[in-house]
Write a protein that holds these residues in place. Structure first.
Motif, mmCIF file in Angstrom:
data_model
loop_
_atom_site.group_PDB
_atom_site.id
_atom_site.type_symbol
_atom_site.label_atom_id
_atom_site.label_comp_id
_atom_site.label_asym_id
_atom_site.label_seq_id
_atom_site.Cartn_x
_atom_site.Cartn_y
_atom_site.Cartn_z
ATOM 1 N N ILE A 192 -0.226 2.184 -8.225
ATOM 2 C CA ILE A 192 -1.074 2.419 -7.056
ATOM 3 C C ILE A 192 -1.389 3.910 -7.004
ATOM 4 N N GLN A 193 -2.651 4.251 -7.185
ATOM 5 C CA GLN A 193 -3.094 5.641 -7.134
ATOM 6 C C GLN A 193 -3.689 5.932 -5.755
ATOM 7 N N VAL A 194 -3.132 6.922 -5.078
ATOM 8 C CA VAL A 194 -3.682 7.368 -3.797
ATOM 9 C C VAL A 194 -4.690 8.473 -4.098
ATOM 10 N N ILE A 195 -5.954 8.243 -3.739
ATOM 11 C CA ILE A 195 -7.037 9.164 -4.078
ATOM 12 C C ILE A 195 -7.415 9.989 -2.856
ATOM 13 N N LEU A 246 -13.449 11.942 -5.045
ATOM 14 C CA LEU A 246 -12.730 12.074 -6.318
ATOM 15 C C LEU A 246 -12.532 10.745 -7.039
ATOM 16 N N GLU A 247 -13.159 9.688 -6.522
ATOM 17 C CA GLU A 247 -12.876 8.360 -7.051
ATOM 18 C C GLU A 247 -13.183 8.235 -8.544
ATOM 19 N N ARG A 248 -14.308 8.790 -8.953
ATOM 20 C CA ARG A 248 -14.700 8.597 -10.347
ATOM 21 C C ARG A 248 -13.715 9.219 -11.319
ATOM 22 N N VAL A 249 -13.403 10.491 -11.118
ATOM 23 C CA VAL A 249 -12.497 11.144 -12.060
ATOM 24 C C VAL A 249 -11.100 10.556 -11.974
ATOM 25 N N ALA A 250 -10.673 10.178 -10.767
ATOM 26 C CA ALA A 250 -9.339 9.588 -10.610
ATOM 27 C C ALA A 250 -9.224 8.289 -11.391
ATOM 28 N N ARG A 251 -10.280 7.498 -11.343
ATOM 29 C CA ARG A 251 -10.247 6.220 -12.057
ATOM 30 C C ARG A 251 -10.418 6.398 -13.554
ATOM 31 N N ASP A 252 -11.215 7.385 -13.953
ATOM 32 C CA ASP A 252 -11.357 7.665 -15.388
ATOM 33 C C ASP A 252 -10.015 8.069 -15.996
ATOM 34 N N CYS A 253 -9.268 8.889 -15.250
ATOM 35 C CA CYS A 253 -7.991 9.398 -15.770
ATOM 36 C C CYS A 253 -6.896 8.351 -15.778
ATOM 37 N N PHE A 254 -6.843 7.511 -14.739
ATOM 38 C CA PHE A 254 -5.670 6.650 -14.586
ATOM 39 C C PHE A 254 -5.950 5.155 -14.435
ATOM 40 N N LYS A 255 -7.146 4.760 -14.030
ATOM 41 C CA LYS A 255 -7.442 3.326 -13.978
ATOM 42 C C LYS A 255 -7.807 2.799 -15.356
ATOM 43 N N GLU A 256 -8.726 3.494 -16.017
ATOM 44 C CA GLU A 256 -9.206 3.016 -17.317
ATOM 45 C C GLU A 256 -8.079 2.813 -18.324
ATOM 46 N N TYR A 303 -3.543 -2.261 -11.873
ATOM 47 C CA TYR A 303 -3.964 -1.038 -11.174
ATOM 48 C C TYR A 303 -4.550 -1.354 -9.797
ATOM 49 N N LEU A 304 -4.158 -0.557 -8.811
ATOM 50 C CA LEU A 304 -4.758 -0.569 -7.472
ATOM 51 C C LEU A 304 -4.967 0.882 -7.058
ATOM 52 N N ASP A 305 -5.977 1.122 -6.236
ATOM 53 C CA ASP A 305 -6.064 2.455 -5.652
ATOM 54 C C ASP A 305 -6.251 2.366 -4.138
ATOM 55 N N TYR A 306 -5.869 3.453 -3.499
ATOM 56 C CA TYR A 306 -5.952 3.577 -2.052
ATOM 57 C C TYR A 306 -6.706 4.876 -1.784
ATOM 58 N N PHE A 348 -2.255 0.685 4.329
ATOM 59 C CA PHE A 348 -1.467 0.798 3.110
ATOM 60 C C PHE A 348 -0.542 -0.411 2.940
ATOM 61 N N ARG A 349 -0.149 -1.006 4.056
ATOM 62 C CA ARG A 349 0.661 -2.228 3.994
ATOM 63 C C ARG A 349 -0.090 -3.313 3.219
ATOM 64 N N ASN A 350 -1.391 -3.424 3.465
ATOM 65 C CA ASN A 350 -2.196 -4.420 2.752
ATOM 66 C C ASN A 350 -2.231 -4.147 1.254
ATOM 67 N N THR A 351 -2.244 -2.863 0.880
ATOM 68 C CA THR A 351 -2.231 -2.506 -0.543
ATOM 69 C C THR A 351 -0.904 -2.890 -1.184
ATOM 70 N N LEU A 352 0.196 -2.671 -0.459
ATOM 71 C CA LEU A 352 1.507 -3.049 -0.990
ATOM 72 C C LEU A 352 1.632 -4.563 -1.135
ATOM 73 N N LEU A 353 1.077 -5.297 -0.189
ATOM 74 C CA LEU A 353 1.094 -6.757 -0.287
ATOM 75 C C LEU A 353 0.284 -7.232 -1.493
ATOM 76 N N GLU A 354 -0.823 -6.545 -1.748
ATOM 77 C CA GLU A 354 -1.638 -6.892 -2.919
ATOM 78 C C GLU A 354 -0.859 -6.626 -4.201
ATOM 79 N N ALA A 355 -0.089 -5.535 -4.210
ATOM 80 C CA ALA A 355 0.733 -5.224 -5.381
ATOM 81 C C ALA A 355 1.791 -6.309 -5.600
#
Length: 471
Positions: free
Chosen positions: A374-377, A382-392, A401-404, A455-462
């Motif tokens: 889970i990447q907190v952006i 910064l979404e594009r560079v954050a996802r290029d570095c760590f989502k891809e 992968y999930l991001d918040y 963020f609780r919803n993100t943890l549930l998704e994880a």
């Protein structure tokens, strides 16, 4: 008779069309052959020395091409070009330097290869021309910031063996020349600029290769010694400290090959190796026990702590909430002095890893397959560079992968600027001021307080992404 005349008139037309098509095909073939000799890089260039080239300023923190969000098409063209490029190195073209991606050049010499340390020169014989090449063996081609302190090496052909400097040391294994400067010391760049590119070129030798380190840094070699020992059975040579020595090899590769951020294109490696093979090498390096997530009791969550900048101010509340959802929570802060093996063990024990965008997320290379990142952006577009570095990279690593993405009311920037300030309402205007302005505002001066319910919803998704098989 009428029918016969009609057919007779058509036959010359068909023949004419056929001749026209053949002439066009022949013309295109000749043009293509001409371009292959005169326009390709670097073979067709008339200058005697190959210069490193390429754009995109990069900062020591990790943000490649952060200021260029409107260049998706150009980036895709570069990626397509890299993927389509097939390097065919034959005995007639060796030794040569060639582009392995928009970020890297690689030189290969085979035969009688002699490395003269004090002149940063690689002599080779036999050769087919007098052309010389230059290379900075670090995978940030054209990035002046990264390459400022990277030594340039010259590959110099010798038409006669007598033109070669006499050997002082002889070796039977191939050599791999690379630089330990640029952005090394930043965990992301250590992996994406040096360690993974080294793996791409050296893993084919199964340890029978000797590393020649230019711009030597003993602390770096010590920090990653366990990984380097898996790639080479021999001590890393500090080529800068060899003085008047001339090291002689039968084969040398100068300049590791870059494919993509924290990734490997298996179609372009010598034997089809992938990033999964690199992760297996990391497990061997540090004795990591888990290759795949298997939930035995509670799923383990590692919360990556940050201090000074991009700190999550309500970390304790989030930890308590995660525990209430059934996670076994551990917090950890990757520090420079922490041994890589120690933190690698901690990461490998986790099923879910949470962290704010930054170099620390590089530790996901130690996660087992089927784990979740889970990447907190932070706020700031910064979404594009954050996802290029760590989502891809996660797709090839077989981790989820999930991001918040932080909203305005979760950022401490609302306490520093008026509500209608461009920093809050128009991050693009800040980006146009340059990298330093963007970094100062959105990365150095921003902390955050996460919305607990969101963020609780993100943890549930994880939780839902984790495998549910229990033993």
């Amino acid at each position: 008779m009428k029918s016969f005349r009609s057919i007779a008139r058509q036959e010359p037309r068909k023949l004419g069309h056929l001749l026209l098509i053949l002439s066009l095909f022949l013309s295109l073939s000749i043009l293509s052959l001409f371009k292959s000799h005169c326009c390709s890089s670097p073979y067709g260039k008339s200058q005697a020395l190959m210069k490193v080239q390429a754009p995109a300023k990069v900062d020591n923190e990790i943000e490649d091409a952060l200021l260029i969000e409107d260049e998706d098409e150009d980036d895709q063209e570069d990626k397509n070009r890299d993927a389509a490029k097939v390097m065919k190195i034959t005995e007639e073209t060796k030794p040569t330097c060639f582009e392995t991606s928009r970020r890297s050049d690689t030189c290969e010499a085979e035969g009688d290869v002699r490395v003269q340390a004090n002149t940063n020169t690689i002599f080779f014989h036999p050769c087919t021309s007098h052309q010389q090449w230059r290379i900075k063996p670090y995978t940030r081609k054209g990035d002046n910031t990264a390459l400022t302190h990277v030594k340039e090496w010259t590959l110099k052909p010798a038409m006669d063996v007598q033109d070669l400097p006499p050997c002082t040391k002889n070796f039977t294994v191939p050599a791999m020349l690379f630089s330990i400067h640029g952005f090394t010391g930043n965990f992301f760049h250590d992996f994406t600029d040096v360690l993974i590119p080294l793996f791409i070129n050296s893993y084919q030798f199964h340890g029978e290769v000797q590393f020649l380190a230019s711009d030597f840094r003993s602390w770096w070699v010590s920090k990653f010694s366990l990984i380097l020992k898996q790639l080479s059975k021999y001590d890393v040579v500090n080529i800068d400290g060899e003085g008047d020595a001339v090291l002689c090899y039968r084969r040398l590769i100068a300049g590791p090959s870059f494919h993509k951020e924290l990734g490997i294109d298996s179609m372009r490696t010598p034997n089809g190796y992938s990033v999964l093979d690199f992760k297996e090498l990391l497990r061997k390096s540090f004795g990591l026990k888990r290759d795949t997530v298997v939930i035995t009791r509670k799923p383990k969550l590692l919360f990556m702590t940050r201090k000074k900048s991009r700190e999550i101010l309500n970390e304790e509340e989030i930890v308590q909430m995660a525990m209430s959802l059934g996670f076994d929570v551990t917090t950890g802060e990757p520090r420079w002095r922490t041994p890589v093996s120690e933190f690698a063990q901690l990461v490998n024990s986790a099923d879910v890893m949470v962290g704010v965008h930054g170099a620390g997320l590089t530790n996901m290379v130690f996660l087992p397959e089927d784990a979740v990142v889970i990447q907190v952006i932070p706020l700031g577009g910064l979404e594009r560079v954050a996802r290029d570095c760590f989502k891809e990279p996660t797709m090839d690593m077989k981790i989820k992968y999930l991001d918040y993405v932080i909203l305005e009311n979760e950022s401490t920037l609302i306490d520093q600027y008026p509500k209608d300030h461009p920093v809050l309402k128009n991050p693009t205007s800040v980006k146009k001021q340059g990298w330093n302005a963007l970094k100062t505002v959105y990365l150095d001066k921003q902390n955050m307080r996460l919305d607990l319910q969101r963020f609780r919803n993100t943890l549930l998704e994880a939780l839902n992404l984790l495998p549910h098989n229990t033993k």
